[in-house]
Design a protein around this motif. Structure first.
Motif, PDB file in Angstrom:
ATOM      1  N   HIS A   1       2.447 -19.585  -3.542  1.00 42.12           N
ATOM      2  CA  HIS A   1       1.035 -18.826  -3.102  1.00 42.12           C
ATOM      3  C   HIS A   1       0.005 -19.741  -3.345  1.00 42.12           C
ATOM      4  O   HIS A   1       0.125 -21.088  -3.909  1.00 42.12           O
TER       5      HIS A   1
ATOM      6  N   SER B   1      -2.604 -19.109  -5.180  1.00 43.69           N
ATOM      7  CA  SER B   1      -3.151 -18.969  -6.718  1.00 43.69           C
ATOM      8  C   SER B   1      -3.244 -20.194  -7.358  1.00 43.69           C
ATOM      9  O   SER B   1      -4.082 -20.395  -7.990  1.00 43.69           O
TER      10      SER B   1
ATOM     11  N   GLN C   1      -6.591 -21.728  -7.808  1.00 43.79           N
ATOM     12  CA  GLN C   1      -7.476 -21.103  -8.881  1.00 43.79           C
ATOM     13  C   GLN C   1      -7.498 -22.217 -10.291  1.00 43.79           C
ATOM     14  O   GLN C   1      -8.389 -22.224 -10.846  1.00 43.79           O
TER      15      GLN C   1
ATOM     16  N   GLN D   1      -2.038 -18.692   3.470  1.00 43.73           N
ATOM     17  CA  GLN D   1      -2.905 -17.634   2.650  1.00 43.73           C
ATOM     18  C   GLN D   1      -4.377 -18.408   2.652  1.00 43.73           C
ATOM     19  O   GLN D   1      -4.405 -19.499   2.779  1.00 43.73           O
TER      20      GLN D   1
ATOM     21  N   THR E   1      -3.938 -11.046 -12.420  1.00 38.09           N
ATOM     22  CA  THR E   1      -5.156 -10.242 -12.432  1.00 38.09           C
ATOM     23  C   THR E   1      -4.822  -8.860 -13.401  1.00 38.09           C
ATOM     24  O   THR E   1      -3.859  -8.396 -13.447  1.00 38.09           O
TER      25      THR E   1
ATOM     26  N   GLY F   1      -4.307  -8.928  -1.522  1.00 36.24           N
ATOM     27  CA  GLY F   1      -4.005  -8.563  -2.833  1.00 36.24           C
ATOM     28  C   GLY F   1      -5.205  -9.195  -3.637  1.00 36.24           C
ATOM     29  O   GLY F   1      -5.836  -9.973  -3.214  1.00 36.24           O
TER      30      GLY F   1
ATOM     31  N   GLY G   1      -7.852  -8.761  -7.390  1.00 32.30           N
ATOM     32  CA  GLY G   1      -8.001  -8.274  -8.947  1.00 32.30           C
ATOM     33  C   GLY G   1      -8.799  -8.896  -9.688  1.00 32.30           C
ATOM     34  O   GLY G   1      -9.550  -9.993  -9.299  1.00 32.30           O
TER      35      GLY G   1
ATOM     36  N   ALA H   1     -10.289 -12.473  -8.055  1.00 31.23           N
ATOM     37  CA  ALA H   1      -9.690 -13.365  -7.130  1.00 31.23           C
ATOM     38  C   ALA H   1      -8.961 -12.588  -6.394  1.00 31.23           C
ATOM     39  O   ALA H   1      -8.778 -11.244  -6.307  1.00 31.23           O
ATOM     40  N   PHE H   2      -8.632 -13.125  -5.068  1.00 27.88           N
ATOM     41  CA  PHE H   2      -7.885 -12.344  -3.895  1.00 27.88           C
ATOM     42  C   PHE H   2      -7.117 -13.367  -2.995  1.00 27.88           C
ATOM     43  O   PHE H   2      -7.353 -14.785  -3.148  1.00 27.88           O
TER      44      PHE H   2
HETATM   45  N1  PHE Z   1      -1.168 -14.604  -5.021  1.00 26.99           N
HETATM   46  C1  PHE Z   1      -0.696 -13.306  -4.397  1.00 26.99           C
HETATM   47  C2  PHE Z   1       0.175 -13.187  -3.827  1.00 26.99           C
HETATM   48  O1  PHE Z   1       0.728 -14.291  -3.075  1.00 26.99           O
HETATM   49  C3  PHE Z   1      -2.036 -12.541  -4.027  1.00 26.99           C
HETATM   50  C4  PHE Z   1      -3.194 -12.591  -4.884  1.00 26.99           C
HETATM   51  C5  PHE Z   1      -4.316 -13.616  -5.160  1.00 26.99           C
HETATM   52  C6  PHE Z   1      -3.352 -11.192  -5.733  1.00 26.99           C
HETATM   53  C7  PHE Z   1      -5.224 -13.496  -5.878  1.00 26.99           C
HETATM   54  C8  PHE Z   1      -4.827 -11.231  -6.471  1.00 26.99           C
HETATM   55  C9  PHE Z   1      -5.451 -12.073  -6.608  1.00 26.99           C
HETATM   56  O2  PHE Z   1       0.898 -12.146  -3.205  1.00 26.99           O
END
Ligand code: PHE
Length: 354
Positions: A174, A176, A179, A213, A257, A287, A289, A310-311
């Motif tokens: 992902h 993330s 971050q 993403q 999150t 997604g 949180g 974050a999303f």
């Molecule tokens: N990284 C999560 C995923 O790949 C998505 C996500 C990102 C959810 C940031 C919450 C905060 O499903």
């Protein structure tokens, strides 16, 4: 007199023969220049009697005027000829068929990422990037995935053979981990988007082993869930170009999150047709949180001072919904006909309504 007639014929024929301006000028100098033949004859007039001067002088003058006229006419003719020659040389054949050319197209994935960035830019977000090959720390541990926790398995990770100080490297599952990199390298306030490729070992009509993403991260003092909701509601409304699009934040779980939510948008499925908007049904699109305090701590931030949200948005998913693309796998089949149909021109604007 006779001599003058012969001379006249000779000069006229030289003028006739001159086929460029330089030659014509040379003829003029030969006869009318300072040392020219006609000029000489004029000078010799002083040696003649008054009577002779009268008739001979008149004849020479007639000759001079005739030669001057002929030279001038020929000059005009030659100048026109130059212009006509140039026109003929440069003539365009407008009956020729046009040369075929084809221009490239922007892939819907690139276009969609640009659209997302354009929507978040006015809210103060900048763009960050991270590597596709990650380590366990950034992809899992710092994101509060406990060791051997089943959440790691949810991600169907591709591991690499090389190791990083005994730790196996992996293809990020992902965006993330960006971050973590951003929080470690920057002081809050932070507002970033991190678009990029992600990898999971999965392949069917709704999954490809590589997909995209866009991650979003906001860290500041006093950030709360209201900010998260406002920000993402603005995003989905402007991305799909629908004001008051029904949006639902449904409780969910992500290790990084707390609380976590999935965002659903309103839609309608009727008679095999699918429409985004007010239709009483829901479709999950991203997604999100509030950033977990363990994640803040792993990045050296004090959770009592800073909070954030974050999303993560699946780019293929929102592109398919917006542009009516039905088969996920077509994104990566490199079929030029598909790209010509679904791709975008460089001139397409990102106004959230196209
Ligand atoms: N990284 C999560 C995923 O790949 C998505 C996500 C990102 C959810 C940031 C919450 C905060 O499903």
């Amino acid at each position: 007199m006779e001599n003058l007639d012969i001379l006249c014929k000779k000069i006229i024929s030289k003028i006739d023969e001159a086929d460029d301006l330089n030659t014509l000028n040379a003829v003029r100098i030969d006869y009318l220049g300072k040392k020219g033949e006609i000029t000489k004859l004029m000078k010799e007039l002083t040696n003649l009697t008054h009577e002779e001067k009268k008739s001979y002088g008149k004849n020479i003058n007639t000759l001079k005027v005739k030669v001057l006229d002929s030279i001038e006419n020929k000059k005009v003719y030659l100048e026109k000829k130059i212009i006509l020659d140039n026109i003929n040389k440069e003539r365009l054949d407008i009956t020729l068929p046009e040369r075929s050319y084809s221009s490239g197209h922007i892939h819907p994935i690139s276009h969609t990422i640009e659209e997302v960035i354009e929507i978040f830019k006015p809210m103060g977000f900048s763009v960050a990037e991270g590597p596709d090959i990650e380590d366990d720390f950034h992809n899992f541990t710092a994101l509060n995935f406990p060791p051997d926790h089943p959440a790691r398995e949810m991600h169907d990770t591709f591991f690499l053979n090389e190791s990083n100080n005994g730790e196996k490297l992996l293809m990020r599952t992902h965006t993330s981990p960006v971050q973590i990199r951003v929080m470690k390298d920057n002081e809050p306030p932070i507002r970033v988007l991190a678009p990029g490729r992600t990898y999971r070992c999965d392949y069917d009509i709704t999954h490809t082993p590589m997909f995209h993403q866009v991650e979003g991260l906001v860290i500041d003092k006093k950030v709360n869930m209201g900010h998260l909701k406002g920000c993402l509601t603005t995003f989905v409304e402007s991305f799909f170009g629908i004001n008051n699009l029904p949006v639902r934040f449904r409780p969910s779980y992500f290790p990084f999150t707390e609380p976590s939510a999935e965002v659903d948008i309103g839609c309608q499925r009727k008679d095999g047709e699918f429409k985004i908007g007010d239709g009483g049904e829901w479709l999950e699109i991203l997604g999100c949180g509030m950033v977990h305090h363990n994640v803040l701590k792993a990045c050296g931030l004090d959770p009592n001072e800073y909070q954030g949200f974050a999303f993560g948005v699946g780019v293929e998913r929102i592109a398919m919904l917006k542009y009516g693309i039905t088969d996920l796998r077509m994104f990566f089949d490199c079929d030029l006909r598909w790209i010509k149909h679904y791709g975008f021109s460089f001139l397409d604007k990102f106004d959230g309504n196209n």
